[in-house]
Design an enzyme around this catalytic site. Structure first.
Site, PDB file in Angstrom:
ATOM      1  CG  ASP A 150      -1.947   1.084   1.197  1.00 33.61           C
ATOM      2  OD1 ASP A 150      -2.052   1.774   0.174  1.00 33.61           O
ATOM      3  OD2 ASP A 150      -2.637   1.270   2.216  1.00 33.61           O
ATOM      4  CE1 TYR A 226     -10.404   3.563   0.878  1.00 32.64           C
ATOM      5  CE2 TYR A 226     -11.795   1.703   0.285  1.00 32.64           C
ATOM      6  CZ  TYR A 226     -10.582   2.205   0.749  1.00 32.64           C
ATOM      7  OH  TYR A 226      -9.568   1.336   1.055  1.00 32.64           O
TER       8      TYR A 226
END
Length: 388
Positions: A150, A226
């Site tokens: 990530d 999101y």
């Protein structure tokens, strides 16, 4: 995961697509359509990020397929490090869930918003190999099933992280080095396939990634669909909308636009997991036009969890729920306090599940497990995708 506030082959058969006789016949006669381009998976994967905590949240192992432990980090030398000694207990708890659900996969996610040292680690062949060896040692030590990266974001400063233009190519090389090292580890363990995935955002945030090349090294990509509206955006809006609202500007972000961007870059549909948020984004001092949707605001209030939204917000204390049919997203408006909240709920998650099936995507990813209430949102995903 995206945290925009200043101060978030032992593979299971359904992870691969099969070509159906119907599709072969259609291709032979030249009548195949776009909708028939891929056989839908027999099972849609459900990937949940779970942050370390004491105590850990309850996890019903049969409702999800992958637990992404959040987060390990990189040190200045590019070694994978875990945040505290208690991680041993946490990962043992996660791997222990295999006794209940043998096919459950446990992945260690490295990074998160503000995590540094990726650019330096990816810079040279030696530093990439050091990181890959460190990751493989961690995988073997804790008997987990793979690694998730990530990096937020290659070539971009993120929350003040090191970055350079070379990150774009170096990210591909880092993942290729990791894939090769995990394959080597798997060969030493009776051909076990160790998983490799990344979390990635859409829009400008993928300009620093060679999407098609990267996807070759990966089992899947967790799309962070999101945080489209947050403390750093000038207006309110749907922070996890599936489609653009009729009130949204044409360049606004949405889940379907993100998917199309990745597909257009050559990423296979079954390698994409659509992101879902178990939390909201709240703004106050909002212009009351259109019940606060796509309006200027004075102050960002925070990110209430689904648990908090149910207890204190939805149709309570002056907050009225509205549904945007075009965006397929709910929102709350409090006229007395001029407060707007964007969030996800069972209705919007069912819409996302239907979209995943219609597009032939691999499944869904959500952030974050402890923000749910009694696994209500996880139940919706599980039942909508895989219960018939």
């Amino acid at each position: 995961m995206v945290q925009w506030n200043v101060g978030s082959q032992g593979q299971r058969p359904w992870w691969k697509s099969a070509v159906s006789p119907l599709l072969v016949a259609a291709l032979a006669t030249g009548v195949a359509t776009t909708a028939m381009a891929a056989e839908p998976p027999a099972h849609y994967r459900v990937v949940g990020y779970v942050m370390d905590a004491k105590p850990l949240p309850r996890i019903s192992a049969g409702k999800l397929d992958v637990i992404n432990y959040a987060f390990a980090r990189l040190d200045a030398k590019g070694n994978v490090v875990l945040p505290s000694p208690t991680v041993d207990q946490t990962l043992a708890s996660f791997t222990g869930l295999r006794k209940i659900s043998p096919n459950l996969k446990i992945i260690v996610s490295i990074g998160g918003w503000g995590a540094d040292h990726f650019s330096d680690t990816a810079l040279t062949e030696a530093s990439r190999q050091r990181m890959a060896d460190s990751a493989a040692a961690l995988v073997e030590k804790y008997d987990v099933d793979g690694i998730d990266l990530d990096w937020e974001y290659p070539t971009l400063p993120g929350a003040g992280i090191d970055h350079r233009p070379e990150d774009k190519r170096n990210f591909s090389l880092l993942l290729e080095t990791l894939r090769a090292r995990l394959d080597k580890l798997g060969a030493a363990h009776a051909g076990r396939h160790y998983l490799l995935s990344i979390a990635a955002a859409d829009g400008e945030f993928v300009q620093g990634i060679e999407l098609e090349r990267v996807s070759r090294s990966l089992d899947w990509i967790n799309l962070m669909t999101y945080d489209f509206h947050n403390s750093l955006t000038p207006t309110t809006g749907h922070h996890a909308g599936l489609h653009l609202s009729k009130l949204a500007p044409a360049d606004d972000r949405a889940g379907d636009k993100a998917v199309e961007q990745f597909l257009a870059a050559g990423v296979p549909a079954n390698k994409l997991n659509l992101g879902a948020a178990f939390y909201g984004r709240a703004f106050t001092g909002v212009n009351p036009q259109d019940n606060g949707l796509y309006q200027k605001y004075d102050k960002y209030l925070g990110d209430p969890s689904w648990r908090e939204l149910v207890a204190d917000y939805i149709d309570k204390h002056g907050y009225v729920r509205h549904w945007d049919e075009q965006a397929q997203a709910p929102y709350l408006w409090n006229a007395a306090t001029k407060t707007f909240v964007s969030y996800e709920d069972p209705q919007s998650l069912r819409a996302k599940a239907a979209f995943i099936k219609a597009k032939g995507l691999g499944g869904v990813m959500y952030w974050e497990h402890s923000l749910d209430r009694n696994e209500e949102l996880l139940d919706v995903l599980d039942q909508s995708l895989n219960k018939h």
